[in-house]
Design an enzyme around this catalytic site. Structure first.
Site, PDB file in Angstrom:
ATOM      1  N   SER A 103       0.793  -1.225   0.000  1.00  0.00           N
ATOM      2  CA  SER A 103       0.000   0.000   0.000  1.00  0.00           C
ATOM      3  C   SER A 103       0.823   1.271   0.000  1.00  0.00           C
ATOM      4  CB  SER A 103      -0.965   0.018   1.194  1.00  0.00           C
ATOM      5  OG  SER A 103      -2.033  -0.866   0.957  1.00  0.00           O
ATOM      6  N   GLN A 168      -7.198 -17.438   0.289  1.00  0.00           N
ATOM      7  CA  GLN A 168      -6.851 -18.750  -0.251  1.00  0.00           C
ATOM      8  C   GLN A 168      -6.631 -18.695  -1.748  1.00  0.00           C
ATOM      9  OE1 GLN A 168      -9.290 -17.811   1.914  1.00  0.00           O
ATOM     10  NE2 GLN A 168     -10.600 -19.604   2.205  1.00  0.00           N
ATOM     11  N   TYR A 202     -10.513   2.487   5.862  1.00  0.00           N
ATOM     12  CA  TYR A 202      -9.561   2.131   4.807  1.00  0.00           C
ATOM     13  C   TYR A 202     -10.196   1.133   3.851  1.00  0.00           C
ATOM     14  CZ  TYR A 202      -4.825   1.268   2.988  1.00  0.00           C
ATOM     15  OH  TYR A 202      -3.705   1.182   2.205  1.00  0.00           O
ATOM     16  N   SER A 203     -10.163   1.441   2.563  1.00  0.00           N
ATOM     17  CA  SER A 203     -10.702   0.546   1.538  1.00  0.00           C
ATOM     18  C   SER A 203      -9.809   0.571   0.318  1.00  0.00           C
ATOM     19  CB  SER A 203     -12.131   0.956   1.143  1.00  0.00           C
ATOM     20  OG  SER A 203     -12.577   0.191   0.028  1.00  0.00           O
ATOM     21  N   GLY A 344       2.673  -0.536   4.101  1.00  0.00           N
ATOM     22  CA  GLY A 344       2.182  -1.409   3.047  1.00  0.00           C
ATOM     23  C   GLY A 344       2.406  -2.870   3.361  1.00  0.00           C
TER      24      GLY A 344
END
Length: 405
Positions: A103, A168, A202-203, A344
């Site tokens: 990030s 997964q 946060y998205s 990040g």
């Protein structure tokens, strides 16, 4: 993904898919054997044993295979490493390592959007619908009600893709290619988390949309604009927007993930970074991240009006005082003032970087992620804060709490 901010999201049931045979105890032994290594310039004398101890803790108690810290101020720089780049060969961390930054891609994307604002090609408070007609629609999501600013500041309410992309899938097929628009559509098939502008959450979907916006406005992929506007002007020779290339160019540590609390490590160095896209796909180094953050904070990449907008923060509710601007976080320093940066996480790597307005920069990397312990996150942030405080001019190290650097 860079993208990935949640911790311990991978179920222990995935252990059957990852038989690497490296236990946590063995990993901690490796880190202890390696110990902190130091490659320095004139600034090295400023770094007390505390920073070295924090780095060592990351590779022992906190369980990271290896760690790197690169620190710079006006007088020079220092690179400290601890632990190993490869748990099989016990090779040390290379001081010029490249790594996935997760990030920390977001400040790059936000900078491009704000440059477009300065060029009057984008309006911060215009609805996203103006630039991406019909993209944000359905299940209560409406691009006519969400502004560009809200995307960049995580106040849009759009659901986070990470809530609906099973980890997964990434581990079982790390080389799968993902389309940005497909990821957006997966997220927007669910209702918003709140009304636009009424809260902060946060998205990663916000930055997938920001990447699409850059492409729509410029006619070029967001990665091309980052290269043209940031990487090339700053001479960031170790920074890449890799697209769907799974390899990390140049010297780099192996990246690991632990899919369950007691599961063996999985080597996930090779991954198709389109799973993160503009929310977190980039590769960089400590040297380049420090150079980028310094240039950003000190006004070399944005006009004054746009830099002020980027630094207009709102509280996140985090007890450590974290506040979020437009793709840029601020946190208080224990020695007084604040620093600007981001963190990040992406499978294999975790990064934290920060810079102060008086020329201090620090980046810390570990080659495990994203499901490390909370103490690992805390340790990385503490290392950045310690490095920045130790790098400041002596007369400013004890400035009153709350003053801005």
């Amino acid at each position: 993904m860079g993208l990935i901010k949640r911790k311990r999201v991978l179920g222990s049931g995935l252990a059957l898919a990852v038989a690497m045979g490296v236990t946590a105890a063995a990993l901690m032994d490796n880190g202890a054997e390696a110990g902190p290594r130091i490659a320095t310039t004139a600034a090295a004398a400023d770094h007390t044993p505390r920073l070295r101890a924090l780095l060592h803790r990351l590779t022992t108690v906190d369980g990271a295979p290896g760690a790197l810290a690169e620190v710079r101020n006006r007088h020079g720089g220092a690179v400290l490493t601890s632990g190993v780049a490869n748990v099989s060969t016990h090779a040390p961390i290379h001081r010029d390592s490249r790594f996935r930054i997760g990030s920390m891609t977001k400040p790059f994307v936000a900078t491009v959007v704000l440059q477009l604002v300065g060029e009057r090609r984008v309006a911060l408070d215009a609805p996203v619908e103006r630039y991406l007609p019909g993209v944000i629609r359905g299940h209560g999501n409406d691009g006519r009600e969400i502004t560009v600013r809200q995307l960049l500041q995580h106040t849009s309410g759009v659901p986070d893709i990470l809530e609906y992309l099973p980890p997964q899938e990434v581990l079982e097929d790390p080389l799968a290619r993902h389309d940005i628009r497909d990821l957006v559509n997966v997220a927007l098939a669910h209702p918003p988390t709140f009304e636009p502008g009424t809260a902060w959450r946060y998205s990663n979907t916000n930055y997938l949309l920001a990447g699409l916006l850059i492409e729509k406005v410029t006619g070029h992929a967001y990665g091309e604009e980052i290269r043209r506007r940031i990487i090339e002007p700053l001479g960031l020779r170790e920074t890449y927007v890799p697209g769907d290339a799974p390899a990390i160019p140049g010297p780099h540590p192996r990246g690991y993930v632990r899919p369950g609390e007691d599961a063996p490590l999985m080597d996930i160095t090779a991954i198709n970074p389109t799973v993160a896209g503009p929310a977190g796909e980039m590769i960089s180094s400590g040297t380049d991240l420090n150079r980028f953050l310094d240039a950003l904070v000190r006004g070399r990449l944005l006009r004054p009006a746009q830099l002020r907008e980027m630094m207009r923060t709102r509280p996140t509710g985090n007890p450590d005082g974290r506040a979020y601007g437009l793709g840029l976080e601020s946190r208080p320093l224990p020695c007084g003032g604040r620093y600007w940066g981001h963190s990040g996480d992406i499978p294999g790597y975790g990064t934290v970087g920060g810079a102060t307005a008086d020329g201090g920069q620090a980046t810390v990397m570990v080659n495990i992620g994203p499901n490390g312990p909370d103490a690992q996150d805390d340790g990385m942030k503490a290392a950045v804060q310690t490095a920045l405080c130790e790098s400041r001019p002596h007369e400013r190290r004890h400035a009153p709490e709350g003053t801005r650097p």
